[in-house]
Write a protein that holds these residues in place. Structure first.
Motif, PDB file in Angstrom:
ATOM      1  N   UNK A 219      -4.375  -0.437   0.767  1.00  0.00           N
ATOM      2  CA  UNK A 219      -4.784  -0.385  -0.707  1.00  0.00           C
ATOM      3  C   UNK A 219      -5.703  -1.402  -1.289  1.00  0.00           C
ATOM      4  N   UNK A 220      -6.548  -1.037  -2.103  1.00  0.00           N
ATOM      5  CA  UNK A 220      -7.287  -2.260  -2.866  1.00  0.00           C
ATOM      6  C   UNK A 220      -7.235  -2.073  -4.161  1.00  0.00           C
TER       7      UNK A 220
ATOM      8  N   UNK B 263       9.678   2.132  -9.197  1.00  0.00           N
ATOM      9  CA  UNK B 263      10.338   3.204  -8.662  1.00  0.00           C
ATOM     10  C   UNK B 263      10.023   3.524  -7.098  1.00  0.00           C
ATOM     11  N   UNK B 264       8.544   3.501  -6.911  1.00  0.00           N
ATOM     12  CA  UNK B 264       7.974   3.636  -5.764  1.00  0.00           C
ATOM     13  C   UNK B 264       8.204   2.609  -4.751  1.00  0.00           C
ATOM     14  N   UNK B 265       8.381   1.344  -5.195  1.00  0.00           N
ATOM     15  CA  UNK B 265       8.586   0.356  -4.363  1.00  0.00           C
ATOM     16  C   UNK B 265       9.967   0.113  -3.739  1.00  0.00           C
TER      17      UNK B 265
ATOM     18  N   UNK C  45       0.870  -1.259   0.063  1.00  0.00           N
ATOM     19  CA  UNK C  45       0.063  -0.079  -0.010  1.00  0.00           C
ATOM     20  C   UNK C  45       0.850   1.384   0.040  1.00  0.00           C
ATOM     21  N   UNK C  46       1.709   1.377   0.915  1.00  0.00           N
ATOM     22  CA  UNK C  46       2.908   2.355   0.649  1.00  0.00           C
ATOM     23  C   UNK C  46       3.508   2.671  -0.528  1.00  0.00           C
ATOM     24  N   UNK C  47       3.790   1.463  -1.440  1.00  0.00           N
ATOM     25  CA  UNK C  47       4.263   1.561  -2.648  1.00  0.00           C
ATOM     26  C   UNK C  47       3.157   2.106  -3.578  1.00  0.00           C
TER      27      UNK C  47
END
Length: 372
Positions: free
Chosen positions: A339-340, A234-236, A213-215
């Motif tokens: 997240x969903x 990149x976000x991960x 979810x943070x990613x």
């Protein structure tokens, strides 16, 4: 005149009378038949022509997220709409009705309106959020949903083998594929851990909290438009080194198990990409949810997680734990991002996930092809 002559003359008269009677009877019958025939012809001539019986044309409603087509100018959008309408006409369908999503109505209201208007199929044209919203409007109605993927992730399309980069091929499934009955997941989000009325969401693919979810929350829309799926990588990488969270996990309302984890992901189906399958046993029509609890520590731990996911190897895995059930509840000591279906929805202290078996029809290839 002799008696013989009289007899002969009387017999002849009788014969002539009989002949006359038969002839008059036949003539009267013929006249009646002629009158009847003429009457029938007159009635036929005066009657209105028979009405042609026409079968109503099937009709689709297409729910479109216009933000997914910002890269197209107005003429390009019209050409695409004209092409789609022409394809429907070529299959004997009426022109589809176009329904646009808005910032306040993401597709569920449009789908319900399409059902009320008698649509034979409702097509979701957008990303995972649009597909999820349309599914929410169609669940339990018996009206099938088709998908024309137009997002970056397209998680449901990937799991159902719907072409996500070929409009023509995806459109063909609207007419060639059957309707498959699938499960949907329900996610209750308790922001504080003691909310009297938790928020409720539908999900089709996966929902969870922690690292994933943070990613998702860290993905920049600008970067996603530029490099597509690479934006998630990149976000991960940015979220990779966060601390483990203390959570308690309960399956099917059994006793809670305390764990330290980076992520708890619960799936209705398990594929992230064609090659990357997070939950190999997850099936979208089996009436169950599957889950993975990821507990890496440091770079070596993430290496173990990556190896376990890439090889689908579960033997002796300390960092990847697989669970299965119909109900999951996760309670956190500190708020965690949730997240969903790839969309972040903020932080929460507790989430509860359940499955609703077979309540949605999706027009897609067979879920279990022969030999699988």
């Amino acid at each position: 005149m002799s008696a013989q002559d009289l007899f002969s003359t009387g017999a002849l008269a009788v014969l002539l009378a009989l002949a006359l009677l038969v002839a008059s009877t036949l003539l009267a019958r013929e006249r009646r038949e002629v009158r009847s025939l003429r009457s029938g012809q007159l009635l036929a001539a005066s009657a209105p022509p028979p009405q042609e019986v026409r079968t109503p044309q099937p009709r689709a409603a297409i729910v479109v997220n216009p933000t997914k087509f910002d890269d197209l100018d107005e003429q390009a959008v019209r050409r695409r709409q004209a092409y789609v309408a022409a394809v429907f006409r070529s299959h004997g369908w009426a022109d589809p009705r176009w329904l646009l999503t808005t910032p306040d109505s993401h597709g569920d209201d449009q789908a319900r309106q399409a059902v009320a208007d008698g649509a034979d199929v409702v097509v979701a044209a957008g990303g995972d959020g649009t597909v999820r919203a349309v599914a929410a409007g169609l669940t339990g109605t018996g009206v099938p949903m088709a998908v024309l993927p137009a997002g970056t992730g397209n998680l449901l399309a990937r799991n159902l083998d719907i072409p996500h980069a070929d409009l023509a091929a995806a459109l063909d499934l609207v007419f060639a594929a059957g309707d498959q009955r699938v499960d949907v997941g329900r996610l209750e989000v308790d922001r504080t851990g003691s909310d009297a009325s938790p928020e409720s969401y539908l999900f089709l693919v996966m929902a969870g909290l922690g690292f994933d979810a943070a990613m998702m929350a860290g993905v920049e829309d600008r970067l996603k438009r530029r490099i597509g799926y690479g934006a998630y990588v990149v976000s991960g990488a940015r979220a990779l080194w966060g601390p483990q969270a203390k959570v308690r996990v309960s399956v099917d309302d059994e006793e809670e198990t305390p764990v330290r984890t980076r992520s708890v992901i619960v799936g209705n189906c398990g594929k992230l990409t064609k090659q990357l399958v997070l939950m190999p046993d997850a099936r979208i029509d089996d009436g169950f949810l599957d889950a993975v609890v990821l507990s890496p520590r440091g770079g070596i731990g993430w290496g173990e997680v990556a190896w376990a996911i890439a090889t689908r190897d579960r033997r002796g895995q300390r960092r990847v734990r697989h669970l299965r059930g119909r109900t999951f509840e996760v309670t956190c000591s500190e708020p965690q991002e949730v997240e969903l279906d790839g969309d972040p929805i903020g932080a929460a202290r507790r989430i509860r996930l359940t499955v609703e078996p077979g309540v949605l029809l999706v027009r897609c290839p067979p879920l279990h092809p022969p030999g699988t």
